[in-house]
Design an enzyme around this catalytic site. Structure first.
Site, short mmCIF file in Angstrom:
data_model
loop_
_atom_site.label_atom_id
_atom_site.label_comp_id
_atom_site.label_asym_id
_atom_site.label_seq_id
_atom_site.Cartn_x
_atom_site.Cartn_y
_atom_site.Cartn_z
N GLU A 183 0.85 -1.21 0.00
CA GLU A 183 0.00 0.00 0.00
C GLU A 183 0.87 1.25 0.00
O GLU A 183 0.55 2.26 0.63
CB GLU A 183 -1.01 -0.03 1.16
N GLY A 184 1.96 1.15 -0.73
CA GLY A 184 2.94 2.23 -0.83
C GLY A 184 4.12 1.94 0.05
O GLY A 184 3.97 1.78 1.27
#
Lengths: 264, 382
Positions: free
Chosen positions: B364-365
């Site tokens: 998620e990054g």
């Protein structure tokens, strides 16, 4: 079917600490829970509600204002309404005064079945449920491990140490629940939100029940019993191990010991 | 600042999450890790008690709570098992978060069963060639009458092994860059949508992270999220910003779970005639670890409350994830060290927590992507 469940908020520990000066429980810093037998009663009531269409479950607790959270928990499990019986005048009550106070509140409600836990883990008296039934003049079945509905009657399995009784009881009646009666569900997230936002906990103070109770039956003054002394139990001495000898010799040694103490 | 306390609802919910995790997740966490298989019974229980739709309104079938309550849930659950934490987080923040951009019809048909506990969702953005550079998505969607034909492949798609509803990001116009990306709702079992094997991993081994092959998958135009082409990149970035609150909470849970386990151990373990907890080195180390976890938790809560208040939470979410994921790694490494050989042994859960922590700095990054977002919000490069 109108079901009322009586619950008690108790400290979440088997190691109950006592204030040596007042001989009362130290509740500070000890997390509180719904008494396990009572929580089984809540679950059993919710299962009855699911079985009998149009049923409602009201949950009632006598205690300090903090007992509100125990009622919210029961509401979050699915109970419809909560009643907190709370007033300084009710403080210091023994089982007699407690059962009279709760019975006075119950007289204000409609009910077909009242469910209480068998006993609370902090007091272990197992008296309040049966005393409520006596005060209200209701038939009672204690030590329930199963409840079924048959028409307007309940079929309750009552547990004894060595046997079980299956008892048919007409409503209105009071049942005391064993923790084996039902495995309590968790609160649901939605139930938790509803318990504070959509549902209500009504407060019954002395004002609300003064016409259904005799003032001489409530609080410390209405209590027949006084705790003379409370103390933490000392661990028993070490047991005796019989290590040497054959099995027959060991059995004979144990029998001799038991006879010596007049146990057999 | 007005108050620094959880509400009554949040406190009661936290207690429920904690008990649920203790009774229902702790006993099976090790087995799920070792078999690399998520328990479908556990999914059913999480759904039953409303944990798949926490921050969604009752009107759409959700639990009617807020983002902070959702963060509390992810933390409490992740204390016992990070795989369960991410399963809930991807479903809620990424899949349902993407459907926040859906039309009313799409919300009714797809969001409702996801948040009322009937269905599980997943989110397909990452591809073999498109990770941090999400704009590099190659999966294509070509309009064909009332349908789109999708072709491409996704990888590391969390929950894909058992999800009912897939959000698939695909390029509808390659000339427009990120503005040419669109989001589609694809139902499980649609011909051409093939979920591959669970990718073997270092941590969160119980979670389902599969490859998803997309070959001539016909998707009705009615399933284009929001009904407009070109909004996919924005949908993905917004959902991921929310997801970082979930991953931040998961990181805090992993770290607090490790501290809780270590605390029990150091009170019992004796060396040199004393419990190791009585040594000042242990005491100071534990104090440092708990302080870091508390700081990370407050950052997660700040981001969650900002999202609840519809403020610009994206940089706050990036900060909480950057910091909390680092804390999860530092803390679990230190906890394994404090517990020594037993910490390294699979008899205790801290080694699993240490392995599980690593992914929080990646998915998620990555932490580097978080720094891009945070420095961007500070206008450092401009």
């Amino acid at each position: 079917m109108k079901i009322v469940v009586c619950i008690k908020q108790v400290p979440d520990t088997t190691e109950v600490r006592l204030d040596p000066k007042t001989n009362t429980l130290i509740r500070d810093g000890v997390p509180s829970i719904i008494n396990p037998d009572d929580k089984a009663g809540v679950e059993a009531a919710l299962q009855l509600k699911e079985k009998v269409e149009g049923s409602t479950v009201t949950v009632i607790s006598m205690g300090p204002p903090q007992a509100d959270v125990a009622l919210r928990e029961a509401l979050a499990m699915g109970c419809d309404e909560g009643i907190l019986v709370s007033d300084r005048a009710f403080g210091g009550a023994d089982t007699w005064a407690t059962s009279h106070t709760i019975a006075a509140a119950l007289k204000k409600l409609e009910y077909d079945v009242i469910i209480t836990g068998r006993q609370a883990i902090d007091g272990d008296t197992a008296q309040v449920g049966p005393q409520i039934a006596e005060t209200l003049g209701l038939p009672q079945v204690s030590y329930a491990e199963a409840i079924d509905v048959e028409g307007d009657k309940l079929i309750v399995t009552r547990q004894y140490e060595d046997r079980k009784h299956i008892i048919e009881v007409a409503t209105p009646c009071l049942i005391t629940a064993l923790s084996e009666l039902a495995e309590p569900r968790y609160m649901s997230v939605r139930g938790i939100m509803d318990s504070y936002r959509e549902k209500e906990v009504k407060l019954f103070t002395l004002e609300e029940i003064k016409d259904t109770v005799d003032m001489s039956d409530i609080g410390l003054k209405g209590s027949c019993t006084r705790v003379k002394q409370s103390f933490t139990k000392q661990a028993k001495g070490a047991g005796e191990k019989i290590v040497d000898g054959s099995v027959d010799e060991k059995v004979a040694a144990i029998i001799a010991k038991l006879q010596e103490k007049y146990i057999i | 600042m007005v108050e620094f306390k959880l509400s009554k609802e949040q406190l009661l919910a936290k207690e429920m999450f904690s008990k649920f995790a203790e009774n229902e997740i702790k006993p099976i966490a090790r087995e799920m890790d070792e078999t690399e298989e998520f328990s479908m019974d556990l999914i059913a229980k999480l759904q039953k008690y409303g944990m798949f739709g926490i921050p969604y309104a009752k009107e759409i079938g959700g639990s009617g709570a807020d983002v902070l309550t959702y963060a509390l849930c992810i933390e409490e659950i992740s204390k016992r098992d990070a795989s369960t934490g991410i399963t809930l987080s991807v479903h809620t923040s990424l899949c349902c978060g993407s459907l926040d951009f859906g039309t009313d019809e799409q919300k009714e048909k797809y969001l409702r069963p996801l948040v009322d506990g009937r269905k599980v969702g997943c989110f397909g953005l990452t591809e073999p060639g498109a990770g941090t550079d999400a704009g590099g998505v190659q999966t294509s969607a070509v309009k064909d009458g009332d349908n789109y034909i999708l072709n491409g492949s996704k990888v590391f798609t969390t929950n894909s092994g058992f999800a009912d509803t897939f959000i698939i990001f695909a390029i509808t116009d390659r000339t427009l860059g990120t503005k040419g990306m669109s989001a589609f709702i694809v139902e499980k079992g649609t011909p051409g949508l093939t979920v591959g094997n669970n990718i073997p991993r270092m941590g969160i081994r119980a979670a389902s992270n599969c490859e998803v092959a997309i070959q001539n998958v016909v998707v009705p135009a009615a399933n284009l999220v929001g009904g407009k082409e070109g909004t996919g990149y924005k949908i993905a970035m917004t959902a991921l910003a929310g997801g970082r609150i979930g991953v931040g909470a998961q990181s805090v849970g992993i770290a607090q779970g490790a501290i809780d386990e270590t605390l029990k151990y150091i009170k019992e373990r004796k060396q040199f005639g004393k419990t190791i907890g009585s040594f000042q080195n242990t005491q100071f180390k534990m104090a440092e670890l708990q302080t870091k976890v508390d700081a990370a938790r407050l950052m997660v809560w700040r981001a969650a409350v900002a999202k609840d208040n519809h403020e610009n939470y994206a940089p706050l979410a990036a900060m909480c994830k950057l910091y909390a994921s680092e804390v999860a790694n530092d803390v679990t490494r230190a906890c394994v060290q404090l517990m020594g050989g037993y910490g390294f042994s699979r008899e205790y859960p801290v080694e699993r927590m240490h392995r599980d922590a690593k992914i929080t700095e990646i998915y998620e990054g990555t932490s580097e992507a978080m720094k891009m977002i945070i420095s961007g919000s500070m206008k450092v490069g401009r």
